[in-house]
Motif scaffolding. Structure first.
Motif, PDB file in Angstrom:
ATOM      1  N   GLY A 197      41.587  43.474  50.091  1.00 58.58           N
ATOM      2  CA  GLY A 197      42.542  42.532  49.519  1.00 58.58           C
ATOM      3  C   GLY A 197      42.558  42.437  48.010  1.00 58.58           C
ATOM      4  O   GLY A 197      43.315  41.653  47.452  1.00 58.58           O
ATOM      5  N   GLU A 240      43.412  43.402  44.238  1.00 59.76           N
ATOM      6  CA  GLU A 240      44.412  44.119  43.455  1.00 59.76           C
ATOM      7  C   GLU A 240      43.968  44.150  41.993  1.00 59.76           C
ATOM      8  O   GLU A 240      43.592  43.122  41.436  1.00 59.76           O
ATOM      9  CB  GLU A 240      45.762  43.402  43.520  1.00 59.76           C
ATOM     10  N   ARG A 242      42.898  38.429  44.222  1.00 59.28           N
ATOM     11  CA  ARG A 242      42.859  38.444  45.684  1.00 59.28           C
ATOM     12  C   ARG A 242      43.348  37.085  46.157  1.00 59.28           C
ATOM     13  O   ARG A 242      42.800  36.047  45.772  1.00 59.28           O
ATOM     14  CB  ARG A 242      41.457  38.717  46.211  1.00 59.28           C
TER      15      ARG A 242
END
Length: 100
Positions: free
Chosen positions: A71, A73, A86
């Protein structure tokens, strides 16, 4: 789902005033660093991470490892500082950098 360009722009603006919460040194992503990183992402959603690694190639590899976490980024990387996001389904409004 990857972040849109507009969303990344908003996160970069929010991240500008943040200080690094987690520092990752030469030993990389140890279990303790992962635990602290997960705790910080759960609490704050958007965090800065300082990469205290000397070589550019090592930083690049470390960023790939961070992006591979569930999750997570990578919003931005400037020099030795990375901005990570996240989403938390139930964020704490007192801790989240997105809700303050």
């Amino acid at each position: 789902m990857p972040l849109s360009a507009d969303r990344k722009k908003q996160f970069r603006a929010l991240g500008h005033n943040l200080n690094p919460i987690v520092t990752i040194g030469d030993k990389g992503l140890s279990d303790n660093v992962r635990a602290e990183l997960n705790r910080a992402l759960d609490d704050h959603e958007l965090i800065k991470v300082k990469l205290a690694v000397g070589e550019r190639e090592d930083r690049k590899e470390l960023l790939e490892q961070l992006s591979a976490l569930p999750g997570v980024e990578l919003v931005q990387q400037v020099g030795k500082v990375a901005l990570l996001f996240r989403a938390n389904p139930k964020p704490n409004p007192k801790l989240s950098n997105l809700l303050r």
